[in-house]
Design an enzyme around this catalytic site. Structure first.
Site, PDB file in Angstrom:
ATOM      1  N   GLU A 190     -53.128 -20.519 -63.903  1.00 34.15           N
ATOM      2  CA  GLU A 190     -53.695 -20.360 -65.249  1.00 34.15           C
ATOM      3  C   GLU A 190     -54.704 -19.204 -65.267  1.00 34.15           C
ATOM      4  O   GLU A 190     -55.499 -19.048 -64.346  1.00 34.15           O
ATOM      5  CB  GLU A 190     -54.382 -21.662 -65.645  1.00 34.15           C
ATOM      6  CG  GLU A 190     -55.115 -21.613 -66.973  1.00 34.15           C
ATOM      7  CD  GLU A 190     -55.995 -22.838 -67.185  1.00 34.15           C
ATOM      8  OE1 GLU A 190     -56.360 -23.107 -68.339  1.00 34.15           O
ATOM      9  OE2 GLU A 190     -56.333 -23.516 -66.189  1.00 34.15           O
ATOM     10  N   LYS A 243     -51.199 -23.118 -74.700  1.00 33.16           N
ATOM     11  CA  LYS A 243     -51.788 -24.423 -74.414  1.00 33.16           C
ATOM     12  C   LYS A 243     -52.057 -25.163 -75.706  1.00 33.16           C
ATOM     13  O   LYS A 243     -52.655 -24.630 -76.640  1.00 33.16           O
ATOM     14  CB  LYS A 243     -53.083 -24.230 -73.619  1.00 33.16           C
ATOM     15  CG  LYS A 243     -53.678 -25.513 -73.051  1.00 33.16           C
ATOM     16  CD  LYS A 243     -54.861 -25.188 -72.148  1.00 33.16           C
ATOM     17  CE  LYS A 243     -55.428 -26.442 -71.508  1.00 33.16           C
ATOM     18  NZ  LYS A 243     -56.564 -26.123 -70.626  1.00 33.16           N
ATOM     19  N   CYS A 295     -53.116 -26.659 -67.144  1.00 33.96           N
ATOM     20  CA  CYS A 295     -54.355 -27.333 -66.748  1.00 33.96           C
ATOM     21  C   CYS A 295     -54.372 -28.795 -67.193  1.00 33.96           C
ATOM     22  O   CYS A 295     -53.546 -29.606 -66.811  1.00 33.96           O
ATOM     23  CB  CYS A 295     -55.541 -26.548 -67.306  1.00 33.96           C
ATOM     24  SG  CYS A 295     -57.163 -27.148 -66.788  1.00 33.96           S
TER      25      CYS A 295
END
Length: 494
Positions: free
Chosen positions: A260, A318, A368
Protein backbone atom coordinates in the site's frame (compact mmCIF):
# COMPACT_ATOMS: atom_id res chain seq x y z
CA UNK A 1 -11.00 -7.07 46.78
CA UNK A 2 -12.02 -10.48 45.40
CA UNK A 3 -13.97 -8.84 42.58
CA UNK A 4 -10.99 -6.61 41.73
CA UNK A 5 -8.69 -9.63 41.54
CA UNK A 6 -11.15 -11.42 39.24
CA UNK A 7 -11.41 -8.33 36.98
CA UNK A 8 -7.64 -8.15 36.70
CA UNK A 9 -7.38 -11.90 36.10
CA UNK A 10 -9.94 -11.82 33.29
CA UNK A 11 -8.28 -8.79 31.67
CA UNK A 12 -4.79 -10.29 31.80
CA UNK A 13 -5.96 -13.65 30.43
CA UNK A 14 -7.74 -11.90 27.53
CA UNK A 15 -4.74 -9.71 26.73
CA UNK A 16 -2.29 -12.63 26.81
CA UNK A 17 -4.48 -14.60 24.38
CA UNK A 18 -3.63 -12.21 21.54
CA UNK A 19 -0.39 -11.20 19.79
CA UNK A 20 2.33 -10.51 20.73
CA UNK A 21 1.93 -13.01 23.57
CA UNK A 22 -0.14 -15.58 21.67
CA UNK A 23 -1.03 -17.74 24.67
CA UNK A 24 -4.15 -18.66 22.71
CA UNK A 25 -5.19 -21.43 25.13
CA UNK A 26 -5.93 -18.74 27.73
CA UNK A 27 -8.84 -17.50 25.60
CA UNK A 28 -10.71 -20.67 26.58
CA UNK A 29 -10.78 -19.56 30.23
CA UNK A 30 -10.41 -15.77 30.00
CA UNK A 31 -14.11 -15.04 30.70
CA UNK A 32 -14.40 -17.41 33.66
CA UNK A 33 -13.11 -14.88 36.24
CA UNK A 34 -15.67 -12.29 35.11
CA UNK A 35 -18.50 -14.84 35.20
CA UNK A 36 -17.44 -15.63 38.76
CA UNK A 37 -17.27 -11.94 39.67
CA UNK A 38 -20.72 -11.05 38.30
CA UNK A 39 -22.98 -14.05 38.87
CA UNK A 40 -24.18 -12.88 42.31
CA UNK A 41 -24.07 -9.12 41.65
CA UNK A 42 -27.03 -6.86 40.80
CA UNK A 43 -27.35 -5.55 37.24
CA UNK A 44 -25.61 -2.19 37.76
CA UNK A 45 -22.60 -3.69 39.54
CA UNK A 46 -22.28 -6.44 36.93
CA UNK A 47 -22.38 -3.72 34.27
CA UNK A 48 -19.49 -1.87 35.91
CA UNK A 49 -17.43 -5.05 36.44
CA UNK A 50 -17.92 -6.04 32.79
CA UNK A 51 -17.03 -2.56 31.57
CA UNK A 52 -13.90 -2.48 33.74
CA UNK A 53 -12.74 -5.85 32.46
CA UNK A 54 -13.34 -5.04 28.79
CA UNK A 55 -11.74 -1.61 29.05
CA UNK A 56 -8.62 -2.90 30.78
CA UNK A 57 -8.32 -5.77 28.27
CA UNK A 58 -8.40 -3.44 25.28
CA UNK A 59 -6.14 -0.80 26.79
CA UNK A 60 -3.57 -3.61 26.86
CA UNK A 61 -4.45 -5.08 23.43
CA UNK A 62 -4.54 -1.70 21.66
CA UNK A 63 -1.63 -0.07 23.51
CA UNK A 64 0.05 0.49 20.11
CA UNK A 65 -2.28 3.43 19.42
CA UNK A 66 -0.13 5.65 21.68
CA UNK A 67 3.24 5.10 19.93
CA UNK A 68 1.44 5.45 16.57
CA UNK A 69 0.22 8.93 17.53
CA UNK A 70 3.60 9.85 18.99
CA UNK A 71 5.50 8.75 15.88
CA UNK A 72 3.07 10.81 13.76
CA UNK A 73 4.28 13.91 15.58
CA UNK A 74 1.06 14.36 17.55
CA UNK A 75 0.91 14.99 21.25
CA UNK A 76 0.96 11.59 23.04
CA UNK A 77 -1.89 12.88 25.21
CA UNK A 78 -4.15 12.61 22.15
CA UNK A 79 -2.95 9.03 21.70
CA UNK A 80 -3.78 8.23 25.31
CA UNK A 81 -7.16 9.92 24.96
CA UNK A 82 -7.97 7.96 21.78
CA UNK A 83 -6.85 4.69 23.37
CA UNK A 84 -8.91 5.37 26.50
CA UNK A 85 -12.03 6.33 24.55
CA UNK A 86 -11.79 3.35 22.17
CA UNK A 87 -11.11 0.86 24.98
CA UNK A 88 -13.96 2.35 27.02
CA UNK A 89 -16.28 2.04 24.03
CA UNK A 90 -15.39 -1.66 23.57
CA UNK A 91 -15.76 -2.05 27.33
CA UNK A 92 -19.45 -1.15 26.95
CA UNK A 93 -20.00 -4.38 24.99
CA UNK A 94 -18.48 -6.32 27.89
CA UNK A 95 -20.61 -4.29 30.31
CA UNK A 96 -23.91 -5.15 28.64
CA UNK A 97 -22.82 -8.75 28.19
CA UNK A 98 -21.96 -9.46 31.81
CA UNK A 99 -24.87 -7.41 33.16
CA UNK A 100 -27.29 -9.52 31.11
CA UNK A 101 -25.62 -12.88 31.68
CA UNK A 102 -25.23 -12.13 35.38
CA UNK A 103 -28.98 -11.64 35.55
CA UNK A 104 -30.20 -14.45 33.31
CA UNK A 105 -27.83 -17.23 34.41
CA UNK A 106 -29.60 -17.27 37.76
CA UNK A 107 -32.87 -18.16 36.11
CA UNK A 108 -32.10 -20.44 33.14
CA UNK A 109 -31.40 -24.16 32.91
CA UNK A 110 -27.81 -25.24 32.32
CA UNK A 111 -27.99 -25.78 28.57
CA UNK A 112 -30.10 -22.67 27.95
CA UNK A 113 -27.59 -20.70 30.04
CA UNK A 114 -24.73 -21.95 27.89
CA UNK A 115 -26.55 -21.10 24.67
CA UNK A 116 -27.55 -17.67 25.94
CA UNK A 117 -23.97 -16.86 26.99
CA UNK A 118 -22.64 -17.87 23.58
CA UNK A 119 -25.31 -16.34 21.36
CA UNK A 120 -25.38 -13.04 23.24
CA UNK A 121 -21.60 -12.71 22.87
CA UNK A 122 -21.86 -13.24 19.11
CA UNK A 123 -24.66 -10.67 18.86
CA UNK A 124 -22.46 -8.07 20.49
CA UNK A 125 -19.42 -8.97 18.36
CA UNK A 126 -21.51 -8.54 15.24
CA UNK A 127 -22.78 -5.15 16.40
CA UNK A 128 -19.19 -4.06 17.00
CA UNK A 129 -18.36 -5.12 13.43
CA UNK A 130 -20.79 -2.56 12.02
CA UNK A 131 -21.45 0.13 14.63
CA UNK A 132 -19.72 3.54 14.13
CA UNK A 133 -18.06 2.38 10.86
CA UNK A 134 -17.07 -0.87 12.60
CA UNK A 135 -14.08 -1.95 14.66
CA UNK A 136 -13.96 -5.77 14.85
CA UNK A 137 -10.38 -5.78 16.14
CA UNK A 138 -9.74 -8.30 18.90
CA UNK A 139 -12.82 -10.49 18.39
CA UNK A 140 -12.30 -13.50 20.63
CA UNK A 141 -12.12 -15.99 17.76
CA UNK A 142 -9.07 -14.23 16.30
CA UNK A 143 -7.00 -15.41 19.27
CA UNK A 144 -6.89 -18.87 17.63
CA UNK A 145 -5.18 -17.70 14.43
CA UNK A 146 -2.22 -20.04 14.93
CA UNK A 147 -4.45 -23.11 15.32
CA UNK A 148 -5.88 -23.92 11.86
CA UNK A 149 -7.34 -27.19 13.16
CA UNK A 150 -9.48 -25.22 15.66
CA UNK A 151 -10.96 -22.68 13.25
CA UNK A 152 -12.19 -24.59 10.18
CA UNK A 153 -15.79 -24.00 11.24
CA UNK A 154 -15.28 -20.42 9.98
CA UNK A 155 -16.09 -21.74 6.48
CA UNK A 156 -19.71 -21.94 7.67
CA UNK A 157 -19.98 -19.41 10.49
CA UNK A 158 -17.20 -16.88 9.91
CA UNK A 159 -14.98 -15.95 12.84
CA UNK A 160 -18.13 -15.79 14.98
CA UNK A 161 -18.35 -19.58 15.12
CA UNK A 162 -14.91 -19.76 16.71
CA UNK A 163 -15.89 -17.08 19.24
CA UNK A 164 -19.05 -19.08 19.97
CA UNK A 165 -17.02 -22.20 20.82
CA UNK A 166 -14.64 -20.26 23.06
CA UNK A 167 -17.46 -18.55 24.98
CA UNK A 168 -19.43 -21.79 25.28
CA UNK A 169 -16.40 -23.48 26.84
CA UNK A 170 -15.79 -20.55 29.20
CA UNK A 171 -19.41 -20.72 30.36
CA UNK A 172 -19.15 -24.50 30.71
CA UNK A 173 -16.12 -24.15 33.01
CA UNK A 174 -17.89 -21.46 35.04
CA UNK A 175 -20.99 -23.63 35.55
CA UNK A 176 -18.81 -26.59 36.49
CA UNK A 177 -17.06 -24.47 39.17
CA UNK A 178 -20.38 -23.06 40.39
CA UNK A 179 -22.46 -26.26 40.38
CA UNK A 180 -19.70 -28.87 40.82
CA UNK A 181 -21.10 -30.77 37.87
CA UNK A 182 -21.87 -30.52 34.15
CA UNK A 183 -24.64 -32.22 32.25
CA UNK A 184 -23.64 -34.84 29.71
CA UNK A 185 -25.66 -33.17 26.96
CA UNK A 186 -23.87 -29.83 27.40
CA UNK A 187 -20.44 -31.48 27.27
CA UNK A 188 -21.42 -33.62 24.27
CA UNK A 189 -22.79 -30.57 22.43
CA UNK A 190 -19.49 -28.71 22.82
CA UNK A 191 -17.36 -31.72 21.84
CA UNK A 192 -19.50 -32.31 18.75
CA UNK A 193 -19.14 -28.71 17.58
CA UNK A 194 -15.45 -28.54 18.38
CA UNK A 195 -14.63 -31.82 16.63
CA UNK A 196 -16.37 -30.50 13.51
CA UNK A 197 -13.22 -28.45 12.90
CA UNK A 198 -11.07 -31.57 12.60
CA UNK A 199 -13.63 -33.29 10.35
CA UNK A 200 -13.71 -30.31 7.98
CA UNK A 201 -9.91 -30.09 7.91
CA UNK A 202 -9.66 -33.81 7.13
CA UNK A 203 -12.12 -33.43 4.25
CA UNK A 204 -10.14 -30.51 2.82
CA UNK A 205 -6.86 -32.41 3.01
CA UNK A 206 -8.31 -35.45 1.26
CA UNK A 207 -10.21 -33.60 -1.45
CA UNK A 208 -8.05 -32.60 -4.42
CA UNK A 209 -9.82 -30.11 -6.74
CA UNK A 210 -9.64 -31.00 -10.42
CA UNK A 211 -8.09 -28.61 -12.94
CA UNK A 212 -6.80 -26.23 -10.25
CA UNK A 213 -5.34 -23.07 -11.78
CA UNK A 214 -2.10 -21.61 -10.44
CA UNK A 215 -0.11 -18.46 -10.86
CA UNK A 216 3.23 -17.27 -9.54
CA UNK A 217 3.65 -14.17 -7.40
CA UNK A 218 6.44 -12.14 -5.88
CA UNK A 219 5.85 -9.97 -2.80
CA UNK A 220 8.12 -6.97 -2.28
CA UNK A 221 8.42 -5.90 1.36
CA UNK A 222 10.27 -2.57 1.10
CA UNK A 223 10.38 -1.76 4.83
CA UNK A 224 10.26 1.98 4.18
CA UNK A 225 10.09 4.09 7.32
CA UNK A 226 6.60 5.56 7.55
CA UNK A 227 7.90 9.07 8.04
CA UNK A 228 10.30 8.88 5.09
CA UNK A 229 7.48 7.91 2.74
CA UNK A 230 6.24 11.42 1.96
CA UNK A 231 9.48 13.35 2.39
CA UNK A 232 10.68 14.42 -1.07
CA UNK A 233 14.29 14.01 0.07
CA UNK A 234 13.78 10.21 0.12
CA UNK A 235 11.92 9.67 -3.19
CA UNK A 236 14.94 8.30 -5.03
CA UNK A 237 15.94 6.14 -2.05
CA UNK A 238 12.46 4.58 -1.97
CA UNK A 239 12.33 3.96 -5.72
CA UNK A 240 15.83 2.46 -5.69
CA UNK A 241 14.77 0.14 -2.87
CA UNK A 242 11.97 -1.30 -5.01
CA UNK A 243 14.19 -1.34 -8.10
CA UNK A 244 16.73 -3.47 -6.21
CA UNK A 245 14.00 -5.77 -4.91
CA UNK A 246 12.54 -6.33 -8.38
CA UNK A 247 16.01 -7.07 -9.77
CA UNK A 248 16.69 -9.57 -6.97
CA UNK A 249 13.36 -11.35 -7.40
CA UNK A 250 12.56 -14.18 -9.77
CA UNK A 251 11.95 -12.90 -13.30
CA UNK A 252 9.53 -15.72 -14.06
CA UNK A 253 6.63 -14.54 -11.90
CA UNK A 254 3.28 -13.53 -13.35
CA UNK A 255 2.70 -10.74 -10.84
CA UNK A 256 4.91 -8.61 -8.60
CA UNK A 257 3.06 -7.02 -5.69
CA UNK A 258 4.12 -3.80 -3.96
CA UNK A 259 2.62 -2.67 -0.63
CA UNK A 260 0.00 0.00 0.00
CA UNK A 261 1.19 3.55 -0.91
CA UNK A 262 4.59 2.19 -1.92
CA UNK A 263 4.93 4.59 -4.86
CA UNK A 264 6.22 7.83 -3.29
CA UNK A 265 3.85 10.26 -4.97
CA UNK A 266 0.57 10.72 -6.81
CA UNK A 267 -0.06 8.59 -9.90
CA UNK A 268 -0.79 9.04 -12.71
CA UNK A 269 -0.71 12.74 -11.76
CA UNK A 270 3.09 12.88 -11.43
CA UNK A 271 4.62 12.37 -14.91
CA UNK A 272 8.19 12.07 -13.57
CA UNK A 273 7.16 9.35 -11.12
CA UNK A 274 5.29 7.48 -13.85
CA UNK A 275 8.44 7.44 -15.97
CA UNK A 276 10.54 6.15 -13.08
CA UNK A 277 8.02 3.37 -12.39
CA UNK A 278 8.09 2.44 -16.08
CA UNK A 279 11.89 2.14 -15.87
CA UNK A 280 11.58 -0.21 -12.87
CA UNK A 281 8.73 -2.33 -14.28
CA UNK A 282 9.83 -2.81 -17.91
CA UNK A 283 12.98 -4.92 -17.29
CA UNK A 284 10.96 -7.41 -15.20
CA UNK A 285 8.68 -8.22 -18.16
CA UNK A 286 5.76 -8.97 -15.85
CA UNK A 287 2.68 -7.35 -14.35
CA UNK A 288 2.91 -5.24 -11.20
CA UNK A 289 0.29 -4.38 -8.60
CA UNK A 290 1.38 -1.15 -6.93
CA UNK A 291 -0.21 0.72 -4.04
CA UNK A 292 -0.29 4.49 -4.55
CA UNK A 293 -2.36 7.58 -3.91
CA UNK A 294 -4.17 9.34 -6.72
CA UNK A 295 -6.16 12.48 -7.32
CA UNK A 296 -9.15 12.03 -9.61
CA UNK A 297 -11.02 15.19 -8.55
CA UNK A 298 -10.96 13.50 -5.15
CA UNK A 299 -8.10 11.89 -3.25
CA UNK A 300 -8.02 8.09 -3.17
CA UNK A 301 -5.82 5.43 -1.63
CA UNK A 302 -5.56 2.99 -4.51
CA UNK A 303 -4.00 -0.08 -6.07
CA UNK A 304 -2.86 0.12 -9.71
CA UNK A 305 -2.31 -2.81 -12.06
CA UNK A 306 0.56 -2.12 -14.50
CA UNK A 307 1.30 -4.19 -17.58
CA UNK A 308 4.90 -5.32 -18.37
CA UNK A 309 5.48 -2.10 -20.34
CA UNK A 310 4.77 0.03 -17.28
CA UNK A 311 1.35 1.21 -18.44
CA UNK A 312 -1.66 1.39 -16.12
CA UNK A 313 -4.32 -1.21 -16.95
CA UNK A 314 -6.74 -0.73 -14.07
CA UNK A 315 -7.20 0.83 -10.64
CA UNK A 316 -9.21 0.07 -7.52
CA UNK A 317 -9.79 2.51 -4.65
CA UNK A 318 -9.99 1.84 -0.95
CA UNK A 319 -13.61 1.80 0.19
CA UNK A 320 -13.32 1.40 3.97
CA UNK A 321 -11.04 4.07 5.40
CA UNK A 322 -9.12 4.05 8.69
CA UNK A 323 -10.54 6.46 11.28
CA UNK A 324 -7.93 9.14 12.15
CA UNK A 325 -5.46 7.52 9.73
CA UNK A 326 -7.34 8.52 6.56
CA UNK A 327 -10.29 10.55 7.77
CA UNK A 328 -11.38 12.18 10.99
CA UNK A 329 -14.75 10.94 12.34
CA UNK A 330 -17.14 13.74 13.36
CA UNK A 331 -14.92 15.95 11.22
CA UNK A 332 -16.45 19.34 12.00
CA UNK A 333 -16.05 18.81 15.74
CA UNK A 334 -12.78 16.86 16.07
CA UNK A 335 -10.63 18.42 13.35
CA UNK A 336 -9.97 21.43 15.59
CA UNK A 337 -7.83 19.17 17.77
CA UNK A 338 -6.96 16.05 15.77
CA UNK A 339 -5.69 15.85 12.19
CA UNK A 340 -5.37 12.66 10.14
CA UNK A 341 -2.14 10.84 10.98
CA UNK A 342 -0.77 10.71 7.44
CA UNK A 343 0.98 13.68 5.87
CA UNK A 344 -1.26 13.74 2.79
CA UNK A 345 -4.50 14.78 4.45
CA UNK A 346 -7.83 12.98 4.26
CA UNK A 347 -9.01 10.55 1.60
CA UNK A 348 -12.33 9.86 -0.05
CA UNK A 349 -14.19 6.56 -0.13
CA UNK A 350 -13.92 4.43 -3.26
CA UNK A 351 -16.40 1.93 -4.65
CA UNK A 352 -16.82 -1.39 -2.88
CA UNK A 353 -16.16 -4.88 -4.29
CA UNK A 354 -12.74 -4.18 -5.76
CA UNK A 355 -11.83 -6.69 -8.48
CA UNK A 356 -9.03 -6.59 -11.01
CA UNK A 357 -8.46 -9.01 -13.84
CA UNK A 358 -4.98 -10.31 -14.58
CA UNK A 359 -5.56 -12.13 -17.85
CA UNK A 360 -7.93 -14.97 -16.94
CA UNK A 361 -7.41 -14.50 -13.20
CA UNK A 362 -9.98 -12.38 -11.26
CA UNK A 363 -8.24 -10.84 -8.24
CA UNK A 364 -10.02 -9.54 -5.15
CA UNK A 365 -8.06 -6.53 -3.89
CA UNK A 366 -8.33 -5.13 -0.38
CA UNK A 367 -6.22 -2.32 1.00
CA UNK A 368 -4.96 -2.39 4.58
CA UNK A 369 -7.78 -2.17 7.13
CA UNK A 370 -10.39 -3.51 4.68
CA UNK A 371 -9.30 -7.11 5.29
CA UNK A 372 -10.62 -7.04 8.85
CA UNK A 373 -14.20 -6.74 7.54
CA UNK A 374 -15.48 -10.21 6.56
CA UNK A 375 -18.42 -9.03 4.47
CA UNK A 376 -16.27 -6.83 2.25
CA UNK A 377 -13.96 -9.74 1.35
CA UNK A 378 -16.94 -12.06 0.99
CA UNK A 379 -18.50 -9.69 -1.56
CA UNK A 380 -15.32 -9.77 -3.63
CA UNK A 381 -15.45 -13.58 -3.66
CA UNK A 382 -19.11 -13.57 -4.63
CA UNK A 383 -18.30 -11.28 -7.55
CA UNK A 384 -15.80 -13.84 -8.84
CA UNK A 385 -12.45 -13.29 -7.13
CA UNK A 386 -10.42 -16.51 -7.38
CA UNK A 387 -7.57 -15.26 -5.21
CA UNK A 388 -7.53 -12.55 -2.53
CA UNK A 389 -4.80 -9.92 -2.30
CA UNK A 390 -4.34 -7.53 0.60
CA UNK A 391 -1.78 -4.73 0.31
CA UNK A 392 -1.02 -2.78 3.43
CA UNK A 393 1.45 -0.31 4.85
CA UNK A 394 1.55 -1.10 8.59
CA UNK A 395 4.55 1.21 8.93
CA UNK A 396 2.22 3.14 11.20
CA UNK A 397 2.56 0.43 13.82
CA UNK A 398 6.36 0.52 14.19
CA UNK A 399 7.46 -2.65 16.05
CA UNK A 400 4.29 -3.14 18.10
CA UNK A 401 1.81 -6.01 18.49
CA UNK A 402 -0.42 -4.35 15.89
CA UNK A 403 1.63 -6.05 13.14
CA UNK A 404 0.73 -9.67 14.04
CA UNK A 405 -2.74 -8.64 15.26
CA UNK A 406 -3.50 -7.17 11.83
CA UNK A 407 -1.99 -10.11 9.96
CA UNK A 408 -3.89 -12.71 11.98
CA UNK A 409 -7.33 -11.64 10.78
CA UNK A 410 -6.44 -12.42 7.17
CA UNK A 411 -6.24 -16.12 8.04
CA UNK A 412 -9.97 -16.14 8.73
CA UNK A 413 -10.75 -14.41 5.42
CA UNK A 414 -8.90 -17.25 3.64
CA UNK A 415 -10.87 -19.96 5.47
CA UNK A 416 -14.25 -18.23 5.23
CA UNK A 417 -14.01 -18.02 1.44
CA UNK A 418 -11.59 -20.93 0.81
CA UNK A 419 -9.32 -18.67 -1.20
CA UNK A 420 -5.57 -18.24 -1.18
CA UNK A 421 -4.90 -14.89 0.46
CA UNK A 422 -1.74 -13.00 -0.49
CA UNK A 423 -0.69 -10.18 1.82
CA UNK A 424 2.03 -7.69 0.95
CA UNK A 425 3.00 -5.25 3.72
CA UNK A 426 5.53 -2.42 3.72
CA UNK A 427 7.06 -3.27 7.10
CA UNK A 428 5.51 -6.72 7.43
CA UNK A 429 3.95 -9.00 8.05
CA UNK A 430 3.70 -10.21 4.44
CA UNK A 431 2.63 -13.73 3.64
CA UNK A 432 0.71 -16.28 1.62
CA UNK A 433 -2.16 -18.04 3.38
CA UNK A 434 -3.66 -21.21 1.94
CA UNK A 435 -7.45 -21.74 1.78
CA UNK A 436 -7.07 -24.04 4.82
CA UNK A 437 -5.68 -21.16 6.89
CA UNK A 438 -2.18 -22.63 6.87
CA UNK A 439 0.55 -20.04 6.28
CA UNK A 440 2.77 -21.19 3.41
CA UNK A 441 5.02 -18.12 3.29
CA UNK A 442 5.58 -15.47 5.97
CA UNK A 443 8.02 -12.59 6.26
CA UNK A 444 9.81 -11.22 9.26
CA UNK A 445 8.54 -7.79 10.32
CA UNK A 446 10.61 -4.63 9.98
CA UNK A 447 13.07 -5.85 7.36
CA UNK A 448 13.35 -5.82 3.59
CA UNK A 449 12.26 -9.14 2.17
CA UNK A 450 11.13 -10.87 -1.00
CA UNK A 451 8.58 -13.69 -0.87
CA UNK A 452 7.91 -15.91 -3.89
CA UNK A 453 5.22 -18.55 -4.25
CA UNK A 454 2.97 -20.37 -6.69
CA UNK A 455 -0.60 -20.05 -5.48
CA UNK A 456 -3.80 -21.94 -6.21
CA UNK A 457 -6.90 -20.24 -7.54
CA UNK A 458 -10.43 -21.40 -6.82
CA UNK A 459 -13.96 -20.62 -7.97
CA UNK A 460 -15.59 -22.65 -5.17
CA UNK A 461 -18.30 -20.79 -3.23
CA UNK A 462 -18.42 -21.69 0.46
CA UNK A 463 -21.44 -21.64 2.70
CA UNK A 464 -20.17 -18.49 4.42
CA UNK A 465 -19.48 -16.78 1.11
CA UNK A 466 -23.02 -17.56 -0.02
CA UNK A 467 -24.99 -16.62 3.12
CA UNK A 468 -22.61 -14.32 5.01
CA UNK A 469 -23.28 -13.73 8.70
CA UNK A 470 -26.31 -16.02 8.86
CA UNK A 471 -24.88 -17.74 11.93
CA UNK A 472 -24.48 -14.40 13.71
CA UNK A 473 -28.02 -13.37 12.79
CA UNK A 474 -29.33 -16.68 14.17
CA UNK A 475 -27.43 -15.93 17.39
CA UNK A 476 -29.12 -12.52 17.50
CA UNK A 477 -32.50 -14.18 17.12
CA UNK A 478 -31.75 -16.84 19.75
CA UNK A 479 -30.52 -14.37 22.36
CA UNK A 480 -33.49 -12.03 21.82
CA UNK A 481 -35.89 -14.98 21.92
CA UNK A 482 -34.40 -16.12 25.24
CA UNK A 483 -34.89 -12.66 26.73
CA UNK A 484 -38.43 -12.41 25.37
CA UNK A 485 -39.50 -15.84 26.70
CA UNK A 486 -37.93 -15.14 30.07
CA UNK A 487 -39.71 -11.79 30.38
CA UNK A 488 -43.00 -13.31 29.25
CA UNK A 489 -42.74 -16.11 31.82
CA UNK A 490 -41.89 -13.59 34.54
CA UNK A 491 -44.95 -11.54 33.68
CA UNK A 492 -47.23 -14.59 33.68
CA UNK A 493 -46.06 -15.64 37.16
CA UNK A 494 -46.76 -12.25 38.68
Amino acid sequence: MQVLILILAGSVLTFLSFPNWNFDFLAWICLVPIFLATHNLPFKKSFFVGWSSGTLSFIAILYWIVPTFKAAGLNPIFGLLTLSLLASYIGLYYAFYFALTGHFLKNLSEFRSLLFCSTLWISLEQIRNYCLTGFPWGLLGYSQWQKPSFIQIAEFTGVYGVSFLIVFFNALIFLWIKNKRIGYFSALFFLSLFSTNFFILSLKKNSIPKNTKHFSVVLLQGNIDQYKKWDSAFINEILNTYKNLTESASQNSQLMIWPETSAPGWIPNDAWLMERLKQIISPTKTFHLIGAVTNQNKNYNSAFLFNPKGEILARVDKSHLVPFGEFVPMHDFLEKWIKVLNQLGGFDTGKETNLLKLGEFPLGISICYEAIFPNLIRQQTLKGAEVLINITNDGWYLRTAALPQHFSMNIFRAIENRRTLIRCANTGISGVIKPSGVISKKSEPNKQEILEDVVDLSSQITFYTRVGDLFAWLCNFASLLTIFIYKKNRCSTH
